[in-house]
Design an enzyme around this catalytic site. Structure first.
Site, PDB file in Angstrom:
ATOM      1  CD  GLU A 271      -3.040  -0.773   2.296  1.00  0.00           C
ATOM      2  OE1 GLU A 271      -2.716  -0.082   3.266  1.00  0.00           O
ATOM      3  OE2 GLU A 271      -4.157  -1.286   2.170  1.00  0.00           O
TER       4      GLU A 271
ATOM      5  CB  SER B 170      -3.478   3.644   2.541  1.00  0.00           C
ATOM      6  OG  SER B 170      -4.311   3.838   3.659  1.00  0.00           O
TER       7      SER B 170
END
Length: 303
Positions: free
Chosen positions: A193, A219
């Site tokens: 992420e 994210s």
């Protein structure tokens, strides 16, 4: 875990403006459950799912606020009343979804969840993009950016760290399209992420004027015009791997298109000369993973 159960899950994610990671996870779970599910299903459902949640990062409230008014059950109740969920789907409680929601205490008069007939936006919080840069698809969280078109020069970076450093040095300008590649399932490997880059853009005041595209992922806390899961990825010769610094990229969110202003002949010439970056790992579990993992367009599952 039936087809209708997965469609319910997708609908709730879209209605709440949930994370782009839901696309990966739901497709991977569906594969394990031997339920047919594809990016086309997310695209189809998103076109008819209203975005009804005023929650961060695209809104004002957080999950704790929603919890006070009934939690996800409130979202499900609203969507059921609008005929947008399969209420007869059996759940792990031994009751149907509609029966579960009917027994849950919810607060109708509250500021977090809108009514589907008066939504924040008529379509869901995620969209699937296609085009000559993403022939197998890409994912964007569109909350707050539904009607925007971004067009600008590609600023190309091999993996996340050089892009972050360029942003910190003030080398990215309004109108640029930041391209971060070799962050996909095979290229990463593992699709880590990326929150630092998106945070840095916002910190520099570029959160709305610079679009970002990657074969990696973001994210769930990210927001802004950020396209992830671009497939095929750079590591397997996808078009994102053929871009050069300064190529003009067009992100057309209303028409769900991601394209470079390049002809098929130009792509073909570059493809013929393309050489992948050497793999990060040649032995060990990550090398095995990189060999076995599939495209993000298939949930990035191992074969």
């Amino acid at each position: 875990m039936t087809r209708h159960a997965f469609e319910n899950a997708i609908t709730v994610v879209l209605a709440m403006g949930g994370s782009t990671n839901a696309v990966l996870h739901l497709m991977a779970i569906a594969r394990e459950a031997e339920v047919e599910l594809s990016l086309d299903d997310f695209d189809r459902i998103s076109r008819s799912t209203p975005y009804i949640s005023d929650m961060r990062p695209g809104g004002r409230y957080v999950m704790a606020d929603l919890h006070r008014y009934g939690g996800v059950s409130l979202v499900a109740k609203r969507m059921l009343e609008a005929g947008l969920l399969h209420g007869d789907t059996m759940t792990v409680t031994g009751k149907t979804l509609a029966e579960n929601v009917a027994g849950m205490p919810v607060v109708d008069d509250q500021p977090v969840i809108y009514r589907p007939d008066n939504p924040r936006s008529p379509t869901g919080g995620l969209a699937i993009l296609r085009g000559n840069l993403a022939p197998d698809g890409a994912v964007i969280k569109v909350a707050g950016h539904q009607e925007r078109v971004y067009e600008g020069p590609a600023r190309v970076f091999e993996q996340e760290e050089p892009a972050f450093q360029a942003i910190q040095r003030g080398e990215i300008n309004p109108g640029d399209i930041v391209v971060i590649r070799y962050e996909g399932p095979k290229g990463g490997p593992g699709m880590r992420e990326m929150l630092a880059v998106t945070g840095a853009l916002i910190g520099q005041g570029l959160g709305d004027s610079v679009a970002l595209m990657t074969d990696g992922r973001f994210s769930g806390a990210s927001h802004g015009p950020m396209v992830g899961h671009v497939a095929p990825e750079a590591a397997v010769g996808g078009p994102i791997g053929l871009l050069k610094e300064g190529d003009i990229v067009i992100l057309d969110i209303p028409n769900r298109q991601l394209n470079a202003r390049l002809t098929e002949e130009e792509f073909a010439d570059r493809r013929a000369a393309w050489q992948p970056l050497p793999p990060k790992y040649t032995t060990g579990v990550l090398a095995k993973y990189a060999k076995l993992v599939s495209s993000a367009a298939e949930g990035a599952v191992t074969r």
